[in-house]
Design a protein around this motif. Structure first.
Motif, mmCIF file in Angstrom:
data_model
loop_
_atom_site.group_PDB
_atom_site.id
_atom_site.type_symbol
_atom_site.label_atom_id
_atom_site.label_comp_id
_atom_site.label_asym_id
_atom_site.label_seq_id
_atom_site.Cartn_x
_atom_site.Cartn_y
_atom_site.Cartn_z
ATOM 1 N N THR A 26 0.870 -1.176 0.000
ATOM 2 C CA THR A 26 0.000 0.000 0.000
ATOM 3 C C THR A 26 0.909 1.228 0.000
ATOM 4 O O THR A 26 2.068 1.151 0.386
ATOM 5 C CB THR A 26 -0.924 0.036 1.225
ATOM 6 N N CYS A 45 1.557 -1.563 -6.488
ATOM 7 C CA CYS A 45 0.736 -1.569 -5.281
ATOM 8 C C CYS A 45 -0.623 -2.222 -5.525
ATOM 9 O O CYS A 45 -1.148 -2.209 -6.636
ATOM 10 C CB CYS A 45 0.564 -0.163 -4.721
ATOM 11 N N PHE A 46 -1.148 -2.800 -4.468
ATOM 12 C CA PHE A 46 -2.443 -3.473 -4.459
ATOM 13 C C PHE A 46 -2.477 -4.734 -5.320
ATOM 14 O O PHE A 46 -3.537 -5.269 -5.584
ATOM 15 C CB PHE A 46 -3.584 -2.525 -4.836
ATOM 16 N N TYR A 85 5.902 3.222 0.655
ATOM 17 C CA TYR A 85 5.154 1.980 0.521
ATOM 18 C C TYR A 85 5.358 1.122 1.756
ATOM 19 O O TYR A 85 6.426 1.124 2.349
ATOM 20 C CB TYR A 85 5.617 1.188 -0.718
#
Length: 102
Positions: A26, A45-46, A85
């Motif tokens: 994230t 991300c994700f 992150y």
């Protein structure tokens, strides 16, 4: 990074264990108010990432700062935007919500 110009950055992740890890990253933008101007074109991300034992990888993020950033009087004193992150180990059956969606 000049507002309106694209940029490419790499984040390094390492699995220091002797077991594979599947995780999800994230992100966070500081200062918070600048986040609305930060646009990711391509990002890791994700998405689940698998890191094998002792594996080290560079994960790219392709982004730009919206040119309207320079026109916003609330951003006049912002000279530094930090993108960070956090890598979390994925848990089976657990899903992270996408930002902005309920």
């Amino acid at each position: 990074v000049v507002p309106g110009e694209t940029a490419l950055a790499f984040y390094k992740a390492k699995n220091p264990t002797d077991k594979p890890i599947i995780g999800i990253s994230t992100y966070n933008v500081i200062p918070f108010e600048a986040g609305q101007y930060f646009n990711k074109i391509q990002c890791f991300c994700f998405e689940e990432q698998r890191l094998n034992p002792q594996e080290e990888v560079d994960m790219p993020v392709f982004f730009y700062i919206d040119p309207e950033f320079a026109e916003d009087p609330k951003m006049a004193k912002v000279n530094l935007i930090t993108l960070s992150y956090t890598f979390f180990e994925a848990k089976e059956g657990q899903k992270l919500p996408l930002p902005g969606y309920q």
